[in-house]
Design an enzyme around this catalytic site. Structure first.
Site, PDB file in Angstrom:
ATOM      1  N   GLY A  55     152.114  68.768   5.313  1.00  0.00           N
ATOM      2  CA  GLY A  55     151.400  70.041   5.461  1.00  0.00           C
ATOM      3  C   GLY A  55     150.949  70.515   4.090  1.00  0.00           C
ATOM      4  O   GLY A  55     151.481  70.067   3.069  1.00  0.00           O
ATOM      5  N   GLY A 108     154.314  66.717   7.826  1.00  0.00           N
ATOM      6  CA  GLY A 108     153.236  67.084   8.749  1.00  0.00           C
ATOM      7  C   GLY A 108     152.397  65.895   9.196  1.00  0.00           C
ATOM      8  O   GLY A 108     151.824  65.913  10.294  1.00  0.00           O
ATOM      9  N   GLU A 144     161.348  66.675   3.584  1.00  0.00           N
ATOM     10  CA  GLU A 144     161.360  68.118   3.286  1.00  0.00           C
ATOM     11  C   GLU A 144     162.593  68.610   2.536  1.00  0.00           C
ATOM     12  O   GLU A 144     162.535  69.643   1.874  1.00  0.00           O
ATOM     13  CB  GLU A 144     161.194  68.931   4.569  1.00  0.00           C
ATOM     14  CG  GLU A 144     159.799  68.872   5.178  1.00  0.00           C
ATOM     15  CD  GLU A 144     159.596  67.677   6.102  1.00  0.00           C
ATOM     16  OE1 GLU A 144     160.461  66.776   6.141  1.00  0.00           O
ATOM     17  OE2 GLU A 144     158.565  67.661   6.786  1.00  0.00           O
ATOM     18  N   ASP A 179     160.603  69.559   9.983  1.00  0.00           N
ATOM     19  CA  ASP A 179     160.018  70.420  11.027  1.00  0.00           C
ATOM     20  C   ASP A 179     159.059  69.596  11.903  1.00  0.00           C
ATOM     21  O   ASP A 179     159.369  68.450  12.219  1.00  0.00           O
ATOM     22  CB  ASP A 179     159.356  71.655  10.385  1.00  0.00           C
ATOM     23  CG  ASP A 179     158.146  71.315   9.531  1.00  0.00           C
ATOM     24  OD1 ASP A 179     158.026  70.162   9.052  1.00  0.00           O
ATOM     25  OD2 ASP A 179     157.291  72.203   9.323  1.00  0.00           O
TER      26      ASP A 179
HETATM   27  C1  QUE Z   1     158.466  66.558   0.193  1.00  0.00           C
HETATM   28  C2  QUE Z   1     157.562  67.088   1.090  1.00  0.00           C
HETATM   29  C3  QUE Z   1     156.178  67.121   0.786  1.00  0.00           C
HETATM   30  C4  QUE Z   1     155.753  66.602  -0.454  1.00  0.00           C
HETATM   31  C5  QUE Z   1     156.698  66.071  -1.344  1.00  0.00           C
HETATM   32  C6  QUE Z   1     158.034  66.059  -1.011  1.00  0.00           C
HETATM   33  C7  QUE Z   1     155.182  67.672   1.670  1.00  0.00           C
HETATM   34  C8  QUE Z   1     153.822  67.676   1.236  1.00  0.00           C
HETATM   35  C9  QUE Z   1     153.469  67.143  -0.017  1.00  0.00           C
HETATM   36  C10 QUE Z   1     152.125  67.125  -0.552  1.00  0.00           C
HETATM   37  C11 QUE Z   1     151.630  65.988  -1.200  1.00  0.00           C
HETATM   38  C12 QUE Z   1     150.364  65.979  -1.776  1.00  0.00           C
HETATM   39  C13 QUE Z   1     149.584  67.130  -1.753  1.00  0.00           C
HETATM   40  C14 QUE Z   1     150.075  68.269  -1.121  1.00  0.00           C
HETATM   41  C15 QUE Z   1     151.334  68.275  -0.540  1.00  0.00           C
HETATM   42  O1  QUE Z   1     154.445  66.601  -0.813  1.00  0.00           O
HETATM   43  O2  QUE Z   1     155.522  68.137   2.793  1.00  0.00           O
HETATM   44  O3  QUE Z   1     149.316  69.392  -1.107  1.00  0.00           O
HETATM   45  O4  QUE Z   1     148.348  67.149  -2.337  1.00  0.00           O
HETATM   46  O5  QUE Z   1     152.881  68.209   2.041  1.00  0.00           O
HETATM   47  O6  QUE Z   1     158.964  65.551  -1.874  1.00  0.00           O
HETATM   48  O7  QUE Z   1     157.975  67.601   2.267  1.00  0.00           O
END
Ligand code: QUE
Length: 351
Positions: free
Chosen positions: A75, A124, A147, A155
Site C-alpha cells: 500500500g 497490499g 508489515e 492486513d
Molecule cells: C514493509 C512494508 C512495506 C514496505 C517495506 C517494508 C510496505 C510498502 C512499501 C513500499 C515500497 C516502495 C514504495 C512505497 C512503499 O515498503 O507495505 O511507497 O515506493 O508499501 O519493510 O509493509
C-alpha cells in the site's frame, strides 16, 4: 471534508486498462514506487472491476504490472505518513477502507481473476492478488507480508490466507514477515500455478482467448510446472515445532532451542522489528482462526485505525521509507514491555 486523491496520480496513468480479447486487463503502472497502491489506484481498480462484472464481453480479469521488478510492493504507506503529518483523518480512513473493500470484491468476484505475479508482491500487493481465483508466480516472484518491519501488521485479510497455509507456516510468514519464492508460494497454496517468466507473454495471449473458468484452468494446468522441493517444505517440521504457540515469547524460546543456523538469521532479523507488531500479528492470526474474509477485513480495518494513532507505524514508515536510516525507535523496545492489555486495545471497537 472531501477526500482528495493524491494529485500526482490523478491522471489515472498509474493504472492502465483495456479489454483484450475476452479479458479485462489491469496493468499496474507506477514503476518508480514499485506499484505501491495509492488511493487513486485502489479506486480505479475498483471502478474497472465493477464495470466489467456485468459486461458479457469480459469473461476474465488479468491483473499484471508494467514493471519488470515489482508486481506491487504494498500500500502507499508514504501517503499515510503524509496524511498523518497533515492530520488528514479522512484520508487515513479512506485508504484502508477502500483497499479492504477491494480485497473483498476480488475474493467474491464472479469471473476468473488472474494475477500475473512476475516480481515482488508484498503487503497490499498480496491483497490484490492472493484473494483472486488464479495466482501465477515465476522465478522472479518474491512474496511477503512484511508489515512487522514498519510497525504495522499483516492486513488486507492476510490472516485469511495465512491461516490456510499448511501447519504453522502462516504464523511464520505473518509474524516474521519473511519473503518466499515461487516454489514456496506453490507449496503453501498462496500461488495456484508456477510458470517461467519467459512463458508469461504466451500464456497472457492464451488467457485473453479463454471464455470460461474451465478454459483458464486448462491453459494454466497445461503450462504450469509441478511442485518441487522448497525452503518451507524443508523447514516445515522446525516451523511447526517453533511457531505453534500463542505468545511471541514462547515462539522465541522455542527458536532459541534450535541448532539450525537459519534460526539465528530469523532471530537476528526479529530484533529490528516492532515488538508491538510481532505481538499484534500473532494475536490477530489466533483470533481470526475460522473467520470468513469479510469478518477478518472488518477487524483489519479496526486494527488499522488504532495503528494510525499509535507511534510505531509512523516511526516505521519514517525509518524504512522516508529517512531510510533503517533504525526505527520503537515505542516498546522489549517484548516484555508489550502487555496483553496493550494488544487487546488494538481490537477495541472504535467509538
Ligand atoms: C514493509 C512494508 C512495506 C514496505 C517495506 C517494508 C510496505 C510498502 C512499501 C513500499 C515500497 C516502495 C514504495 C512505497 C512503499 O515498503 O507495505 O511507497 O515506493 O508499501 O519493510 O509493509
Amino acid at each position: 471534508m472531501p477526500i482528495m486523491p493524491s494529485l500526482k496520480n490523478a491522471d489515472g496513468q498509474d493504472v492502465l486498462s483495456k479489454v483484450d480479447g475476452y479479458a479485462g486487463v489491469i496493468t499496474l503502472n507506477r514503476p518508480k514506487a514499485l506499484n505501491a497502491l495509492s488511493l487513486s489506484m485502489i479506486r480505479e481498480i475498483t471502478r474497472l472491476l465493477m464495470e466489467w462484472k456485468d459486461d458479457p464481453d469480459v469473461r476474465t480479469i488479468i491483473i499484471q504490472s508494467s514493471s519488470g521488478k515489482a508486481f506491487c510492493a504494498g500500500g502507499d504507506v508514504r501517503s499515510v505518513y503524509e496524511a498523518r503529518l497533515k492530520g488528514d483523518e479522512d484520508y487515513m480512513v479512506a485508504i484502508f477502507q477502500e483497499e479492504y473493500l477491494l480485497n473483498f470484491m476480488i475474493h467474491m468476484y464472479p469471473k476468473p481473476y488472474i494475477a500475473l505475479i512476475d516480481g515482488i508482491a508484498m503487503g497490499g500487493g498480496m491483497g490484490i492478488s492472493i484473494h483472486g481465483s488464479h495466482r501465477i508466480v515465476t522465478e522472479r516472484s518474491v512474496l511477503a507480508m512484511p508489515e512487522v518491519n514498519i510497525g504495522f501488521f499483516p492486513d488486507v485479510g492476510a490472516s485469511y490466507f495465512l491461516n490456510r497455509c499448511p501447519g504453522e507456516i502462516g504464523t511464520f510468514l505473518g509474524v516474521l514477515g519473511e519473503s518466499i519464492t515461487a516454489e514456496d508460494a506453490l507449496y503453501t497454496g498462496l500461488a495456484t500455478h508456477r510458470l517461467a517468466s519467459l512463458e508469461i507473454p504466451g500464456i497472457y495471449q492464451a488467457l485473453t482467448e479463454a471464455q470460461s473458468s474451465a478454459e483458464v484452468d486448462d491453459i494454466l494446468q497445461d503450462a504450469a510446472g509441478g511442485q518441487s522441493d522448497c525452503f518451507l517444505q524443508t523447514h516445515r517440521n522446525l516451523i511447526d515445532r517453533c511457531f505453534g504457540f500463542n505468545t511471541v515469547e514462547e515462539i522465541f524460546e522455542a527458536l532459541q532451542q534450535e541448532s539450525n543456523p537459519i534460526v539465528r538469521e530469523w532471530l537476528k532479523g526479529s530484533l529490528k522489528k516492532s515488538p508491538t507488531s510481532l505481538k499484534l500479528a500473532l494475536a490477530l492470526l489466533r483470533r481470526t482462526k475460522g473467520m470468513g474474509l469479510r469478518e477478518i477485513l472488518a477487524l483489519d480495518f479496526q486494527v488499522s485505525r488504532h495503528c494510525v494513532e499509535a507511534p510505531d507505524f509512523f516511526e516505521g514508515i519514517r525509518a524504512v521509507l522516508i529517512d531510510k536510516d533503517q533504525n526505527p525507535s520503537w515505542n516498546s523496545t522489549n517484548l516484555s514491555d508489550v502487555t496483553p492489555e496493550m494488544i487487546e486495545g488494538y481490537f477495541k471497537p472504535l467509538v
